[in-house]
Design a protein around this motif. Structure first.
Motif, PDB file in Angstrom:
ATOM      1  N   ASN A   3      -3.731  -4.370  -9.606  1.00 59.31           N
ATOM      2  CA  ASN A   3      -3.476  -5.226  -8.441  1.00 59.31           C
ATOM      3  C   ASN A   3      -2.007  -5.605  -8.312  1.00 59.31           C
ATOM      4  N   LEU A   4      -1.135  -4.720  -8.785  1.00 57.41           N
ATOM      5  CA  LEU A   4       0.297  -4.943  -8.676  1.00 57.41           C
ATOM      6  C   LEU A   4       0.774  -4.727  -7.240  1.00 57.41           C
ATOM      7  N   PHE A   5       1.915  -5.339  -6.928  1.00 53.97           N
ATOM      8  CA  PHE A   5       2.596  -5.134  -5.657  1.00 53.97           C
ATOM      9  C   PHE A   5       3.909  -4.394  -5.899  1.00 53.97           C
ATOM     10  N   ASP A   6       4.241  -3.484  -5.007  1.00 54.73           N
ATOM     11  CA  ASP A   6       5.595  -2.933  -4.932  1.00 54.73           C
ATOM     12  C   ASP A   6       6.163  -3.372  -3.590  1.00 54.73           C
ATOM     13  N   ILE A   7       7.220  -4.180  -3.623  1.00 51.73           N
ATOM     14  CA  ILE A   7       7.750  -4.741  -2.367  1.00 51.73           C
ATOM     15  C   ILE A   7       9.012  -4.030  -1.888  1.00 51.73           C
ATOM     16  N   HIS A   8       9.430  -2.986  -2.594  1.00 54.83           N
ATOM     17  CA  HIS A   8      10.680  -2.300  -2.214  1.00 54.83           C
ATOM     18  C   HIS A   8      10.551  -0.830  -2.570  1.00 54.83           C
ATOM     19  N   CYS A   9      10.421   0.030  -1.553  1.00 54.00           N
ATOM     20  CA  CYS A   9      10.281   1.460  -1.802  1.00 54.00           C
ATOM     21  C   CYS A   9      10.579   2.236  -0.523  1.00 54.00           C
ATOM     22  N   HIS A  10      10.813   3.522  -0.713  1.00 54.23           N
ATOM     23  CA  HIS A  10      11.182   4.394   0.407  1.00 54.23           C
ATOM     24  C   HIS A  10      10.228   5.585   0.427  1.00 54.23           C
ATOM     25  N   ILE A  11       9.002   5.298   0.838  1.00 56.66           N
ATOM     26  CA  ILE A  11       7.925   6.283   0.776  1.00 56.66           C
ATOM     27  C   ILE A  11       7.565   6.841   2.153  1.00 56.66           C
ATOM     28  N   ILE A  12       7.804   6.113   3.221  1.00 51.91           N
ATOM     29  CA  ILE A  12       7.504   6.656   4.556  1.00 51.91           C
ATOM     30  C   ILE A  12       8.334   7.921   4.757  1.00 51.91           C
ATOM     31  N   PRO A  13       7.692   9.040   5.067  1.00 49.60           N
ATOM     32  CA  PRO A  13       8.439  10.301   5.108  1.00 49.60           C
ATOM     33  C   PRO A  13       9.319  10.476   6.348  1.00 49.60           C
ATOM     34  N   GLU A  14      10.463  11.117   6.129  1.00 50.34           N
ATOM     35  CA  GLU A  14      11.349  11.569   7.209  1.00 50.34           C
ATOM     36  C   GLU A  14      11.951  10.445   8.040  1.00 50.34           C
ATOM     37  N   GLY A  18      14.488   8.622   1.644  1.00 52.77           N
ATOM     38  CA  GLY A  18      13.338   8.625   0.740  1.00 52.77           C
ATOM     39  C   GLY A  18      12.513   9.890   0.861  1.00 52.77           C
ATOM     40  N   ALA A  19      11.194   9.745   0.897  1.00 52.61           N
ATOM     41  CA  ALA A  19      10.286  10.898   0.911  1.00 52.61           C
ATOM     42  C   ALA A  19      10.649  11.875   2.021  1.00 52.61           C
ATOM     43  N   ARG A  20      10.697  13.154   1.647  1.00 55.48           N
ATOM     44  CA  ARG A  20      11.104  14.190   2.596  1.00 55.48           C
ATOM     45  C   ARG A  20       9.951  14.700   3.444  1.00 55.48           C
ATOM     46  N   THR A  21       8.740  14.658   2.900  1.00 52.25           N
ATOM     47  CA  THR A  21       7.574  15.187   3.601  1.00 52.25           C
ATOM     48  C   THR A  21       6.389  14.248   3.419  1.00 52.25           C
ATOM     49  N   MET A  22       5.379  14.444   4.234  1.00 58.76           N
ATOM     50  CA  MET A  22       4.157  13.661   4.096  1.00 58.76           C
ATOM     51  C   MET A  22       3.503  13.933   2.750  1.00 58.76           C
ATOM     52  N   GLU A  23       3.549  15.183   2.304  1.00 56.54           N
ATOM     53  CA  GLU A  23       2.946  15.538   1.015  1.00 56.54           C
ATOM     54  C   GLU A  23       3.642  14.799  -0.130  1.00 56.54           C
ATOM     55  N   MET A  24       4.973  14.730  -0.074  1.00 53.21           N
ATOM     56  CA  MET A  24       5.717  13.997  -1.099  1.00 53.21           C
ATOM     57  C   MET A  24       5.358  12.514  -1.058  1.00 53.21           C
ATOM     58  N   ALA A  25       5.264  11.970   0.145  1.00 57.55           N
ATOM     59  CA  ALA A  25       4.936  10.549   0.289  1.00 57.55           C
ATOM     60  C   ALA A  25       3.563  10.247  -0.316  1.00 57.55           C
ATOM     61  N   LEU A  26       2.586  11.113  -0.051  1.00 57.87           N
ATOM     62  CA  LEU A  26       1.244  10.904  -0.594  1.00 57.87           C
ATOM     63  C   LEU A  26       1.237  11.021  -2.114  1.00 57.87           C
ATOM     64  N   LYS A  27       2.040  11.927  -2.646  1.00 62.17           N
ATOM     65  CA  LYS A  27       2.138  12.047  -4.097  1.00 62.17           C
ATOM     66  C   LYS A  27       2.763  10.787  -4.703  1.00 62.17           C
ATOM     67  N   MET A  28       3.746  10.219  -4.030  1.00 63.12           N
ATOM     68  CA  MET A  28       4.361   8.979  -4.505  1.00 63.12           C
ATOM     69  C   MET A  28       3.356   7.834  -4.482  1.00 63.12           C
ATOM     70  N   LEU A  64       0.615   7.147  10.386  1.00 65.51           N
ATOM     71  CA  LEU A  64       0.084   8.419   9.907  1.00 65.51           C
ATOM     72  C   LEU A  64      -0.081   8.398   8.386  1.00 65.51           C
ATOM     73  N   LEU A  65       0.917   7.850   7.691  1.00 70.15           N
ATOM     74  CA  LEU A  65       0.831   7.758   6.232  1.00 70.15           C
ATOM     75  C   LEU A  65      -0.342   6.878   5.811  1.00 70.15           C
ATOM     76  N   LYS A  66      -0.525   5.785   6.501  1.00 73.32           N
ATOM     77  CA  LYS A  66      -1.634   4.881   6.185  1.00 73.32           C
ATOM     78  C   LYS A  66      -2.975   5.591   6.373  1.00 73.32           C
ATOM     79  N   GLU A  67      -3.098   6.339   7.452  1.00 69.65           N
ATOM     80  CA  GLU A  67      -4.329   7.082   7.716  1.00 69.65           C
ATOM     81  C   GLU A  67      -4.586   8.130   6.638  1.00 69.65           C
ATOM     82  N   ARG A  68      -3.555   8.871   6.275  1.00 72.51           N
ATOM     83  CA  ARG A  68      -3.699   9.908   5.249  1.00 72.51           C
ATOM     84  C   ARG A  68      -3.979   9.289   3.884  1.00 72.51           C
ATOM     85  N   SER A  69      -3.363   8.151   3.609  1.00 75.70           N
ATOM     86  CA  SER A  69      -3.571   7.473   2.332  1.00 75.70           C
ATOM     87  C   SER A  69      -5.016   7.014   2.183  1.00 75.70           C
TER      88      SER A  69
END
Length: 241
Positions: A3-14, A18-28, A64-69
Motif C-alpha cells: 500500500n505504498l505511494f509513489d508521488i513523483h515519477c515519469h511513467i506516462i508515455p511520450e 520518461g517512458a518512451r512507449t506504452m509497453e515501457m510504461a506498463l512494465k514500470m 489510456l495508461l490507466k485503462e491499460r493498467s
C-alpha cells in the motif's frame, strides 16, 4: 510493505523524458506493483521551452495508461494525474487557470527548481504559492546546493508551508556519499516529508521504492517508514493540508 505511494515519477508515455512507449510504461507500473506500490501520482514535467507537452495530450495518454493498467495489472493499482512544475514567475496564474494540474486534483504542487537556483528565488516562489492557497512540495530537495547547504534554509521553507521530498535513489546512495548523508540528516531531524522514485525508464532511473523502504525500515523503523510512504501521501489524495 504494501500500500505504498509513489508521488513523483515519469511513467506516462511520450510526454516528457520518461517512458518512451506504452509497453515501457506498463512494465514500470508492474515494477512498482511488485515493490508494494498501490497508489501512484504520475508527474510529467512542465518546464517552459523544454517540456511543454499540451495538457490535452497528457490527459489522453494518462487515460489510456490507466485503462491499460486496469486491464493488465489490476484495479487495485490506483493512478492519479499530477505534474512536476518547474518554478517560474507566473506559476500561480498557470495553476489557478488549470493550464497544468496540481497533484491528484488537490492543493499540493510538486515544485521543481534549477540546480543552480538561489535560496531567495525558491523562498519567493514558495511564499507565492502558499499565499494563493497552494501547498508546495519541493521536488528532490537534495539536488539544490544553495538550499541544502544550510538547514536554516530548509526550516524557513517548511515554516512558510512547504514540504520536502527526496528521491529514493538519493537515500540509497546512488547520488554519492554527500547526498546520502544529507538525506540521513533530514530523516534524523524529522524534516523529510515524502520520498518518490522519480523513475524515468526500465533500464535507468528505474522504479526503486522497494529497496528504499527496506533500507528505511532498518534505519528508521516501520512506523516512520509508513508515515513517509503511506500516511503523508494519503494527505495529498485526500487533500488534507
Amino acid at each position: 510493505m504494501k500500500n505504498l505511494f509513489d508521488i513523483h515519477c515519469h511513467i506516462i508515455p511520450e510526454v516528457d523524458d520518461g517512458a518512451r512507449t506504452m509497453e515501457m510504461a506498463l512494465k514500470m507500473l508492474q515494477m512498482e506493483y511488485e515493490d508494494g506500490v498501490r497508489s501512484i501520482i504520475l508527474t510529467p514535467h512542465y518546464r517552459r521551452e523544454m517540456f511543454e507537452t499540451p495538457k490535452e495530450k497528457i490527459e489522453r495518454q494518462f487515460a489510456l495508461l490507466k485503462e491499460r493498467s486496469e486491464a493488465t495489472i489490476g484495479s487495485d493499482l490506483r493512478l492519479y494525474l499530477g505534474c512536476e512544475f518547474h518554478a517560474n514567475m507566473s506559476m500561480v496564474e498557470t495553476l489557478s487557470s488549470r493550464e497544468r494540474p496540481t497533484m491528484a486534483g488537490s492543493d499540493y504542487v510538486l515544485t521543481e527548481f534549477s540546480q543552480a537556483t538561489d535560496f531567495s528565488f525558491a523562498r519567493e516562489r514558495i511564499y507565492d504559492l502558499v499565499s494563493h492557497g497552494f501547498i508546495p512540495i519541493v521536488a528532490h530537495v537534495e539536488r539544490y546546493p544553495q538550499i541544502r547547504k544550510d538547514f536554516g534554509n530548509l526550516e524557513v521553507l517548511r515554516d512558510i508551508g512547504a514540504y520536502l521530498q527526496v528521491n529514493a535513489g538519493s537515500i540509497l546512495g546512488e547520488e554519492g556519499f554527500q547526498i546520502r548523508r544529507f538525506c540521513k540528516k533530514l530523516m534524523k531531524n524529522d524534516m523529510l516529508d515524502f520520498v518518490g522514485s522519480d523513475c524515468h525508464r526500465t533500464n535507468k532511473r528505474t522504479p526503486n521504492l522497494g529497496p528504499c523502504v527496506e533500507y528505511m525500515e532498518k534505519k528508521m523503523g516501520k512506523a516512520y517508514t509508513e508515515h513517509i510512504f503511506i500516511h503523508n501521501p494519503q494527505k495529498i489524495t485526500e487533500n488534507i493540508g
